[in-house]
Structures are given as structure tokens and as C-alpha cells.
Design an enzyme around this catalytic site. Structure first.
Site, PDB file in Angstrom:
ATOM      1  N   TYR A 157       6.906  -7.647  -5.951  1.00 58.32           N
ATOM      2  CA  TYR A 157       6.502  -8.910  -5.339  1.00 58.32           C
ATOM      3  C   TYR A 157       6.667 -10.075  -6.312  1.00 58.32           C
ATOM      4  CZ  TYR A 157       4.235  -7.443  -0.955  1.00 58.32           C
ATOM      5  OH  TYR A 157       3.956  -7.000   0.315  1.00 58.32           O
ATOM      6  N   LYS A 205       7.453   6.790  -6.716  1.00 54.65           N
ATOM      7  CA  LYS A 205       8.778   7.273  -6.321  1.00 54.65           C
ATOM      8  C   LYS A 205       9.463   7.667  -7.625  1.00 54.65           C
ATOM      9  CE  LYS A 205      12.022   7.984  -3.230  1.00 54.65           C
ATOM     10  NZ  LYS A 205      11.926   8.956  -2.131  1.00 54.65           N
ATOM     11  N   ASP A 232       7.391   8.489   0.150  1.00 52.10           N
ATOM     12  CA  ASP A 232       7.869   8.909   1.476  1.00 52.10           C
ATOM     13  C   ASP A 232       7.000  10.034   2.031  1.00 52.10           C
ATOM     14  OD1 ASP A 232       8.894  10.465  -0.597  1.00 52.10           O
ATOM     15  OD2 ASP A 232      10.859  10.776   0.327  1.00 52.10           O
ATOM     16  N   ASP A 271       1.214  -2.140   0.183  1.00 51.96           N
ATOM     17  CA  ASP A 271       1.324  -2.997   1.370  1.00 51.96           C
ATOM     18  C   ASP A 271       1.657  -2.145   2.583  1.00 51.96           C
ATOM     19  OD1 ASP A 271       1.610  -5.390   2.912  1.00 51.96           O
ATOM     20  OD2 ASP A 271       3.784  -5.182   2.714  1.00 51.96           O
ATOM     21  N   ASP A 314      -1.015  -0.565   5.862  1.00 48.21           N
ATOM     22  CA  ASP A 314      -0.830  -0.817   7.297  1.00 48.21           C
ATOM     23  C   ASP A 314      -0.847   0.499   8.075  1.00 48.21           C
ATOM     24  OD1 ASP A 314      -0.518  -3.601   6.949  1.00 48.21           O
ATOM     25  OD2 ASP A 314       1.020  -3.676   8.510  1.00 48.21           O
TER      26      ASP A 314
HETATM   27  C1  IPM Z   1      -0.872  -8.098   3.111  1.00 53.12           C
HETATM   28  C2  IPM Z   1       0.203  -8.967   3.725  1.00 53.12           C
HETATM   29  C3  IPM Z   1       0.797  -9.843   2.645  1.00 53.12           C
HETATM   30  C4  IPM Z   1       1.405  -8.940   1.591  1.00 53.12           C
HETATM   31  C5  IPM Z   1       1.829 -10.861   3.148  1.00 53.12           C
HETATM   32  C6  IPM Z   1       1.272 -11.740   4.231  1.00 53.12           C
HETATM   33  C7  IPM Z   1       2.385 -11.702   2.017  1.00 53.12           C
HETATM   34  O1  IPM Z   1       1.143  -8.183   4.356  1.00 53.12           O
HETATM   35  O2  IPM Z   1      -1.850  -8.659   2.565  1.00 53.12           O
HETATM   36  O3  IPM Z   1      -0.773  -6.881   3.227  1.00 53.12           O
HETATM   37  O4  IPM Z   1       2.543  -8.501   1.733  1.00 53.12           O
HETATM   38  O5  IPM Z   1       0.721  -8.656   0.607  1.00 53.12           O
HETATM   39 MG    MG Z   2       0.617  -6.131   4.477  1.00 52.20          MG
END
Ligand code: IPM
Ligand code: MG
Length: 342
Positions: free
Chosen positions: A124, A174, A206, A230, A234
């Protein structure tokens, strides 16, 4: 944020916390008002505060702006500016929501895991980065890099978190392909010798993605870099029924923190009063616990959310179809939490 604000005002009163609360702009709202996704004043005030509660940023209105002017840049800049290297993303399933998940109930019921994500390093932020070259032959590139000290400080947070939980830590990398994560694994191994009680394992990312949807309850704490964290957080969110349920904490060395829901700004449902405010409200609870050292107030919020769910209140995203569910909007969900606090 409006509902979370009301809940914060209420606990501030009820528990005589004496919090002085200020509001500042970030993301799209800041771009509209000042042209910058993170105005200097916002960062300065955030750095001076004990804690920041943040509303999700981003939306189609700002999508065509250059990378540096996008709302997301505001978020990345405030994370880096406050030195918030440790991102804690707990994923736990409230029993009432077991059938809200797209996964089978027996796979997710009882789920309680914590993802510790490094937040201000890795690909990032790595340099060099960019898009270069002549049209038609351009090259895009980013750099994934971690220093030993960066790996060590996030590792410590994860080991400490594991010590306070079930003492199992899975480091995700990885290392079969990327040198940066070969180093990551080495440092985690070395740290492991300082925490003999913690059972340390390693998993390729993975496989970790697969295991998260195959058998998520095998995990207690997972620690990983910025990008993998990240993505995996999710995936973990969906195990809990809805990403609308997931709070997060981002901490620096002084345990000063920024607290935000894991979800985005959901522009597709903006202004309809149907968003789930619980992730932001639960982020308040994390803030009261980790940065403001007021565990009673933190627990009260958590209890209230549990009660509200047990009483059947559901925003659209967490409807399971069970009898007795009351489908409510964002505002009514906030009110239900306030009532439960009473
Ligand atoms: C998160 C989001 C952010 C990230 C984005 C909005 C920049 O997806 O907080 O997980 O990638 O960190
Ligand atoms: Mg995110």
C-alpha cells in the site's frame, strides 16, 4: 455516523466520561469543501485527540479523480499520519445471525476470530510506485516491502492478542513466492520463541482464503500484511452474516486509535435509511475499550447490540427470515440501541 454519534453522546453522559467530541472532514466531504481528501486541520486535530471515530469514505462522485485526490487517500493518509500500524479486525458471529451468513450454519456458528492486519506498510505504501512509459507501452508497478522492525511490531501485537485469547496464532504469507514474506515468516518464527505458550502456525494466503470459507473456526488470531489483511478481512466479514456488523480498531504505539467499520460507504444505498449502523456503533465500543480505557461503557454498548439482535431488530442486510424479526432502517436501529442502553 449519525447513529453512532447519538450512542456516543449517550454513554458519554451516562458514564460521565467527560469526552469532548469534535467533528472534522475527511474523504469526499473534505474534497468538496477544501479540495483535499485529508485537510491539514483534520490530521492535526486527529493527532491531538485520544481517539478518532471515522465514517467510511468514497463514492462514485469522486471515482474519476487522480489517485492522490481520491477519498481513499484521505483514509490512507490519516492512518499513516497517526502511525496506526496495528489494525484489529475481529469477526464474531452473533448467534441470532447464524443463518444470515451465506455459509452453512454449522460452519460459522460460534465463530470468533481476530485478524491483525499491518496497516501502514507493505504494498500500500511501498516505493517505487507508479505508472510510467509511452502510451501503449506503459508499465504499472508497486513495491511490497517490510522491514524487520515493522514485522516485529505488528507481530508483537498479534502474539499479545493471542495470549489474551485462545493462544493460537496463524501468520499468513506467500513465502513460497515473495521474499518480503520469507522475511515476514522468519521474524514471526523468531518472535514465537518469546511466546512459547502461543501455538504459532503459518499459512500461504491462498490456502488461508480457502480455509476461511472451508473451516473458519480453526482460527483464533491471524496476522498478516496490509494487502492480504484487506482481502482476508472482507472474506471473514461475510462469515458473520454481513460486513455491516464488523468494527475495527487501528492503533499506534501509544494505543491512540482510529476506529471505523470494516465496510465502505455503500454509495448504492446512501440516503435511503437502510444502512446497518452496528459496525460503527461497535467501533465505538472498541474505542472505549482500547483507547479511552472505559471498559464499562464499552461493555454496555456491546451488551446493547446483543440485546437489540436478540430482540429481533434487523437491518435489511442481516435479515435471516426467522419468525419475530423486525426489519428496521438505520435510524430505528440506532434508536433500538439507545433504548437498550437505557
Ligand atoms: C479497508 C478498505 C480500505 C483499504 C480502502 C478504502 C482504502 O478497503 O479499510 O479495508 O484498502 O484499506
Ligand atoms: Mg478493505
Amino acid at each position: 455516523m449519525r447513529e453512532a454519534g447519538r450512542v456516543l453522546d449517550r454513554v458519554n453522559d451516562r458514564y460521565s466520561l467527560g469526552l469532548k467530541i469534535e467533528t472534522h472532514l475527511i474523504g469526499g466531504a473534505a474534497i468538496d469543501a477544501t479540495g483535499e481528501p485529508l485537510p491539514a486541520e483534520t490530521l492535526a486535530e486527529a493527532k491531538q485527540s485520544e481517539a478518532v471515530i471515522l465514517g467510511a469514505v468514497g463514492g462514485p462522485k469522486w471515482d474519476s479523480l487522480s489517485m492522490d485526490k481520491r477519498p481513499e487517500k484521505g483514509l490512507l493518509k490519516i492512518r499513516a499520519g497517526m502511525d496506526l500500524f496495528a489494525n484489529l479486525r475481529p469477526a464474531m458471529l452473533y448467534p441470532e445471525l447464524a443463518s444470515a451468513s451465506t455459509l452453512k450454519e454449522h460452519v460459522v456458528s460460534g465463530l470468533d476470530l481476530l485478524i491483525v492486519r499491518e496497516l501502514i506498510g507493505g504494498i500500500y505504501f511501498g516505493e517505487p510506485r507508479g505508472i510510467e512509459g509511452e502510451p501503449g507501452q506503459r508499465v504499472g508497478f508497486n513495491t511490497d516491502r517490510y522491514s524487520e522492525s515493522e514485522i516485529e511490531r505488528i507481530g508483537r501485537i498479534a502474539f499479545e492478542a493471542a495470549m489474551a485469547r485462545d493462544k493460537r496464532l496463524c501468520s499468513v504469507d506467500k513465502a513460497n513466492v515473495l521474499e518480503v514474506t520469507v522475511l515476514w515468516r522468519e521474524v514471526m518464527e523468531r518472535l514465537g520463541t518469546e511466546y512459547p505458550e502461543v501455538e504459532l502456525s503459518h499459512m500461504y494466503v491462498d490456502n488461508a482464503a480457502m480455509q476461511l470459507v472451508r473451516q473458519p473456526k480453526q482460527f483464533d488470531v491471524m496476522v498478516t500484511g496490509n494487502l492480504f489483511g484487506d482481502i482476508l478481512s472482507d472474506a471473514a466479514a461475510m462469515l458473520t452474516g454481513s460486513i455491516g456488523m464488523l468494527p475495527s480498531a487501528s492503533l499506534n504505539r501509544q494505543k491512540q486509535g482510529l476506529y471505523e467499520p470494516c465496510h465502505g460507504s455503500a454509495p448504492d444505498i446512501a440516503g435511503q435509511d437502510i444502512a446497518n449502523p452496528l459496525a460503527t456503533i461497535l467501533s465505538l465500543s472498541m474505542m472505549l475499550l482500547h483507547s479511552l480505557n472505559t471498559p464499562k461503557a464499552a461493555a454496555a454498548i456491546e451488551e446493547s447490540v446483543k440485546n437489540v439482535l436478540a430482540s429481533g431488530y434487523r437491518t435489511k442486510d442481516i435479515v435471516t427470515g426467522a419468525s419475530g424479526e423486525k426489519i428496521v432502517g438505520c435510524k430505528a436501529m440506532g434508536e433500538a440501541v439507545l433504548d437498550a442502553l437505557n
